[in-house]
Design an enzyme around this catalytic site. Structure first.
Site: not given
Ligand code: PAF
Length: 283
Positions: A32, A61, A187-188, A37, A151-152
């Site tokens: 997405a 996750q 963000s997706s 990205h 962002k993360d």
């Molecule tokens: O940030 C993300 O998109 C995910 O948490 C990652 C780092 C690809 C791990 O699944």
């Protein structure tokens, strides 16, 4: 650009490049894809000979099964975007390929408080799932550099800790958050906002960008109350947490004077979508 779905194919292609002296850049994603990205991909292409992007919606996750089910999946579009950005290889494994027999590797790393505060508190198990998959992806791709968005911010801290604890030979490259013209962090999950939700979402960054100035005249506790109220003033926005924390330990700072090392973090619910954002207060 090549697309492979198995670990064997990915390793073969990448090892082949490495054996000829190519440096490998890596951008792990859950697909997405958006401009944020693509900026990671372009940076990787500029700094490495060969760029790999993985697309894997990592089930372990997600602490909320509904969130996993509704996570946007746009592989055809992602492929075109990656091709346009100059990516060399897309690795798109299925869940069976990453976790045969439903078995995820165990990971025995003490993240201290890094995985207990903020996202760690509200999404139990989330960072363990991230660490397990990133470790596995790093073992498959063996990148020289891996690119992650700020962002993360907390995820980035977890990954830096993971790499340091396991002495993994990869350089983590933190990259600035990419924002829409109205300030909303890309963000997706933004794809899941309705038109009316999308209109009010920029309020989050509008408030974040005033935090530094507010700390000049208010205590940390007062600023937290002010920020939460200012966001929630807009009907539909509900703050899950608002923290002002040390950039390394991620522990809440107590005094405004400590803002030179601090980052303000926020998680907001907007209808069914949960958005996170942050701003560095020391720049
Ligand atoms: O940030 C993300 O998109 C995910 O948490 C990652 C780092 C690809 C791990 O699944």
């Amino acid at each position: 650009m090549n697309l492979v779905t198995t670990i064997t194919e990915a390793k073969l292609l990448i090892r082949n490049k490495k054996s000829r002296g190519a440096s490998i850049g890596f951008v792990p994603t859950m697909g997405a894809l958006h401009e944020g990205h693509l900026q990671l991909i372009r940076r990787s292409c500029a700094e490495n000979d060969f760029t790999v992007c993985s697309i894997f919606v990592n089930p372990i996750q997600f602490n909320n099964p509904e969130d996993l089910k509704k996570y946007p999946r746009t592989l055809d579009r992602d492929e075109k975007l990656l091709d346009g950005a100059g990516c060399d290889l897309i690795f798109v494994p299925g869940t069976d390929e990453m976790y045969p027999d439903n078995q995820a590797d165990d990971l025995d790393i003490d993240f201290g408080m890094l995985d207990k505060v903020m996202e760690g508190k509200y999404r139990p198990g989330h960072f363990k799932g991230v660490a397990v998959v990133v470790k596995k992806l790093f073992e498959i791709v063996a990148p020289d550099r891996a690119y992650f968005g700020k962002k993360d911010f907390q995820q980035l801290a977890i990954i830096q800790h993971l790499v340091k604890s396991l002495s993994m030979p990869v350089t983590i490259v933190p990259c600035n958050t990419v924002r829409e013209p109205d300030g909303l962090a890309m963000s997706s999950r933004n794809m899941r906002l309705s038109a009316s939700e999308r209109l009010i979402a920029p309020r989050i960054y509008e408030v974040l960008s005033k935090v530094k100035d507010e700390l000049d005249r208010k205590s940390v506790a007062e600023v937290k109350i002010w920020a939460t109220r200012s966001i929630e003033e807009v009907a539909g926005l509900s703050v899950e947490y608002f923290e002002i924390s040390d950039q390394e330990t991620l522990l809440p700072i107590q005094q405004a004077g400590a803002k030179d090392r601090a980052v303000a973090f926020v998680a907001v619910k907007l209808g069914e979508v949960r958005l996170i954002d942050n701003i560095e207060l020391f720049s």
